[in-house]
Design an enzyme around this catalytic site. Sequence first.
Site: not given
Length: 258
Positions: A143, A156
Amino acid sequence: MATAAPSAASRIAVVTGASSGIGAATARGLAAAGYRVVLTARRKDRVEAIAEEINTAGHSATAYPLDVTDRAAVDEFATAFRTIGVLVNNAGGALGADPVATGDPDDWRRMYETNVIGTLHLTQALLPKLEASGDGTVVVVSSTAGHGTYEGGAGYVAAKHAEHVLAETLRLEIVGRPVRVVEIAPGMVKTDEFALTRFAGDREKADKVYAGVAEPLTAGDVADTIVWTVTRPSHVNVDLLVVRPRAQASNTKVHRER
């Protein structure tokens, strides 16, 4: 641009987290490119339905229910193969958006287990099979969170930074072997489940993530980039591909129409 057909020795592609979103779209894309796709995810009904859809379209797919955090199950899964050509480590996800001061350690632990340890499990178990093919590719779907931080995202972000480092280090460690290591780092992708899972089913919070963004990325957009990197000639390694919607300049700079 035409894609290269996979060789007979490397025609199997394993995709984790293939029950929805990017994983499902990637399975469809690789199958259309000529791979025999093995779809794995915890939700048996979902992977079986997608595999059936792919087979009905005239391609080749097999569903295998699997929890990537269960090492014994992963090792058993790996025994089914002598060689494989592609491993797409897509299983993962985000939980919560609390600041560091109040973040839930259980959420952090679950994110690390799924995004990082799950990727480690599959990569360790299948790396010998990838090498045996003579032309293997490991794809890590990380990501943009793995390359920059933002408020409320520390858990995250930490997991995705670790996943990025895993891919980067593996590439250094196996250079000279017939296995490429590719990292795909998507930015804002609107799927049916990512934000909804992150906010524990709160639709209002999930919708705010994409509010005013005319065209966030789709799962298909990301899948296209994965298929493109996998189908490059064997000597071409796309180390890192960052893909964002035009409306997103960074993790914290997004154009929203009013």
